[in-house]
Every structure is written in structure tokens, then in C-alpha cells.
Design a protein around this motif. Sequence first.
Motif, PDB file in Angstrom:
ATOM      1  N   ASN A  19       0.862  -1.182   0.000  1.00  0.00           N
ATOM      2  CA  ASN A  19       0.000   0.000   0.000  1.00  0.00           C
ATOM      3  C   ASN A  19       0.906   1.243   0.000  1.00  0.00           C
ATOM      4  O   ASN A  19       2.133   1.123  -0.058  1.00  0.00           O
ATOM      5  CB  ASN A  19      -0.966  -0.017   1.195  1.00  0.00           C
ATOM      6  CG  ASN A  19      -0.246  -0.069   2.526  1.00  0.00           C
ATOM      7  OD1 ASN A  19       0.813   0.538   2.726  1.00  0.00           O
ATOM      8  ND2 ASN A  19      -0.815  -0.801   3.473  1.00  0.00           N
ATOM      9  N   GLN A  20       0.324   2.418   0.076  1.00  0.00           N
ATOM     10  CA  GLN A  20       1.114   3.651   0.025  1.00  0.00           C
ATOM     11  C   GLN A  20       2.129   3.722   1.161  1.00  0.00           C
ATOM     12  O   GLN A  20       3.286   4.087   0.947  1.00  0.00           O
ATOM     13  CB  GLN A  20       0.193   4.869   0.045  1.00  0.00           C
ATOM     14  CG  GLN A  20      -0.595   5.019  -1.233  1.00  0.00           C
ATOM     15  CD  GLN A  20      -1.403   6.304  -1.272  1.00  0.00           C
ATOM     16  OE1 GLN A  20      -1.104   7.260  -0.563  1.00  0.00           O
ATOM     17  NE2 GLN A  20      -2.416   6.336  -2.119  1.00  0.00           N
ATOM     18  N   ALA A  21       1.714   3.391   2.357  1.00  0.00           N
ATOM     19  CA  ALA A  21       2.633   3.446   3.505  1.00  0.00           C
ATOM     20  C   ALA A  21       3.782   2.457   3.327  1.00  0.00           C
ATOM     21  O   ALA A  21       4.929   2.764   3.666  1.00  0.00           O
ATOM     22  CB  ALA A  21       1.872   3.160   4.797  1.00  0.00           C
ATOM     23  N   ARG A  38       1.862  -7.645 -10.870  1.00  0.00           N
ATOM     24  CA  ARG A  38       0.402  -7.770 -10.920  1.00  0.00           C
ATOM     25  C   ARG A  38      -0.173  -7.067 -12.132  1.00  0.00           C
ATOM     26  O   ARG A  38       0.314  -6.028 -12.553  1.00  0.00           O
ATOM     27  CB  ARG A  38      -0.217  -7.189  -9.657  1.00  0.00           C
ATOM     28  CG  ARG A  38       0.109  -7.999  -8.409  1.00  0.00           C
ATOM     29  CD  ARG A  38      -0.413  -7.314  -7.177  1.00  0.00           C
ATOM     30  NE  ARG A  38      -1.841  -7.089  -7.286  1.00  0.00           N
ATOM     31  CZ  ARG A  38      -2.759  -7.798  -6.642  1.00  0.00           C
ATOM     32  NH1 ARG A  38      -2.402  -8.756  -5.844  1.00  0.00           N
ATOM     33  NH2 ARG A  38      -4.041  -7.536  -6.792  1.00  0.00           N
ATOM     34  N   ALA A  39      -1.254  -7.626 -12.662  1.00  0.00           N
ATOM     35  CA  ALA A  39      -1.972  -7.016 -13.779  1.00  0.00           C
ATOM     36  C   ALA A  39      -2.958  -5.975 -13.241  1.00  0.00           C
ATOM     37  O   ALA A  39      -3.466  -6.118 -12.124  1.00  0.00           O
ATOM     38  CB  ALA A  39      -2.729  -8.080 -14.567  1.00  0.00           C
ATOM     39  N   PRO A  40      -3.234  -4.921 -14.018  1.00  0.00           N
ATOM     40  CA  PRO A  40      -4.229  -3.936 -13.584  1.00  0.00           C
ATOM     41  C   PRO A  40      -5.580  -4.611 -13.325  1.00  0.00           C
ATOM     42  O   PRO A  40      -6.007  -5.471 -14.093  1.00  0.00           O
ATOM     43  CB  PRO A  40      -4.326  -2.972 -14.770  1.00  0.00           C
ATOM     44  CG  PRO A  40      -3.048  -3.148 -15.516  1.00  0.00           C
ATOM     45  CD  PRO A  40      -2.656  -4.586 -15.315  1.00  0.00           C
ATOM     46  N   LEU A  47      -3.278  -1.103  -4.928  1.00  0.00           N
ATOM     47  CA  LEU A  47      -3.053   0.115  -5.694  1.00  0.00           C
ATOM     48  C   LEU A  47      -3.014  -0.254  -7.175  1.00  0.00           C
ATOM     49  O   LEU A  47      -2.371  -1.235  -7.542  1.00  0.00           O
ATOM     50  CB  LEU A  47      -1.707   0.760  -5.334  1.00  0.00           C
ATOM     51  CG  LEU A  47      -1.506   1.276  -3.921  1.00  0.00           C
ATOM     52  CD1 LEU A  47      -0.047   1.675  -3.704  1.00  0.00           C
ATOM     53  CD2 LEU A  47      -2.419   2.471  -3.666  1.00  0.00           C
ATOM     54  N   ALA A  48      -3.685   0.524  -8.007  1.00  0.00           N
ATOM     55  CA  ALA A  48      -3.564   0.312  -9.450  1.00  0.00           C
ATOM     56  C   ALA A  48      -2.106   0.550  -9.831  1.00  0.00           C
ATOM     57  O   ALA A  48      -1.418   1.364  -9.195  1.00  0.00           O
ATOM     58  CB  ALA A  48      -4.483   1.270 -10.202  1.00  0.00           C
ATOM     59  N   PRO A  49      -1.594  -0.144 -10.856  1.00  0.00           N
ATOM     60  CA  PRO A  49      -0.188   0.032 -11.221  1.00  0.00           C
ATOM     61  C   PRO A  49       0.214   1.499 -11.457  1.00  0.00           C
ATOM     62  O   PRO A  49       1.298   1.912 -11.027  1.00  0.00           O
ATOM     63  CB  PRO A  49      -0.040  -0.802 -12.498  1.00  0.00           C
ATOM     64  CG  PRO A  49      -1.060  -1.881 -12.338  1.00  0.00           C
ATOM     65  CD  PRO A  49      -2.224  -1.196 -11.663  1.00  0.00           C
ATOM     66  N   GLY A  50      -0.628   2.277 -12.098  1.00  0.00           N
ATOM     67  CA  GLY A  50      -0.301   3.685 -12.314  1.00  0.00           C
ATOM     68  C   GLY A  50      -0.173   4.455 -11.014  1.00  0.00           C
ATOM     69  O   GLY A  50       0.763   5.246 -10.828  1.00  0.00           O
ATOM     70  N   THR A  51      -1.091   4.207 -10.105  1.00  0.00           N
ATOM     71  CA  THR A  51      -1.043   4.855  -8.792  1.00  0.00           C
ATOM     72  C   THR A  51       0.178   4.391  -8.014  1.00  0.00           C
ATOM     73  O   THR A  51       0.874   5.203  -7.384  1.00  0.00           O
ATOM     74  CB  THR A  51      -2.327   4.558  -7.993  1.00  0.00           C
ATOM     75  OG1 THR A  51      -3.451   5.000  -8.751  1.00  0.00           O
ATOM     76  CG2 THR A  51      -2.304   5.229  -6.639  1.00  0.00           C
TER      77      THR A  51
END
Length: 104
Positions: A19-21, A38-40, A47-51
Motif C-alpha cells: 500500500n502507500q505506507a 500484478r496485472a491492472p 493500488l492500481a499500477p499507475g497509482t
Amino acid sequence: MDGLINLDNSLHVFTRAPNQADLRELSCAGMRSVVNLRAPGENGEVLAPGTEGEVAAKSGLAYLSFPVTPADLTTRAASTIRVEMEQLPTPIAIHCASGKRQAG
């Protein structure tokens, strides 16, 4: 860090999707790159790959998204991933959902 397995000085396997943390903590722990297998839209996506790439960059990490399903993880795909990872600064944390694709 919980879920991070040290394979050697340059490669670590994250046994879950971060995750972000987690991404910020990876950076603080000395990781310099993150590889996402991982695939989108994959089941259980944190988290989506772009994010994930954006958060990784903001955390000072290089980022590579190489979506591959376990069924698609052939010797050729593994070789391609390896070549792309050689371009990244180390140490690298690589992940899928469980850590099993990295073992392939």
C-alpha cells in the motif's frame, strides 16, 4: 519490514501487494526500486499500477510494472523481466499478490 524477504543484497521479495505506507517504508528501508508483477484490476488490488508508480516516484523509488499472470510466466517472460530489472537501481523489492510469481 513485515512481508519483505531478503534474497540477497540486491533483491527482496514482498509477499503481498504494498500500500502507500509500505512504499514509503520500502524507501526508508533502503530500497531503490519496486517491480510490480500484478496485472491492472487483478483480484485484491491494493493500488492500481499507475497509482503505485506515482507513489513509488514520490517516495524516491524507481518503478517497473511488468504484468504477468502465473500461467504467462514462461522462461522467456522471466528472462525479459530479468533484463528490465538489470536497468533498475538496487536494492529492488519485487511483488505480486503473494510472492509466488517471483519464485517462478
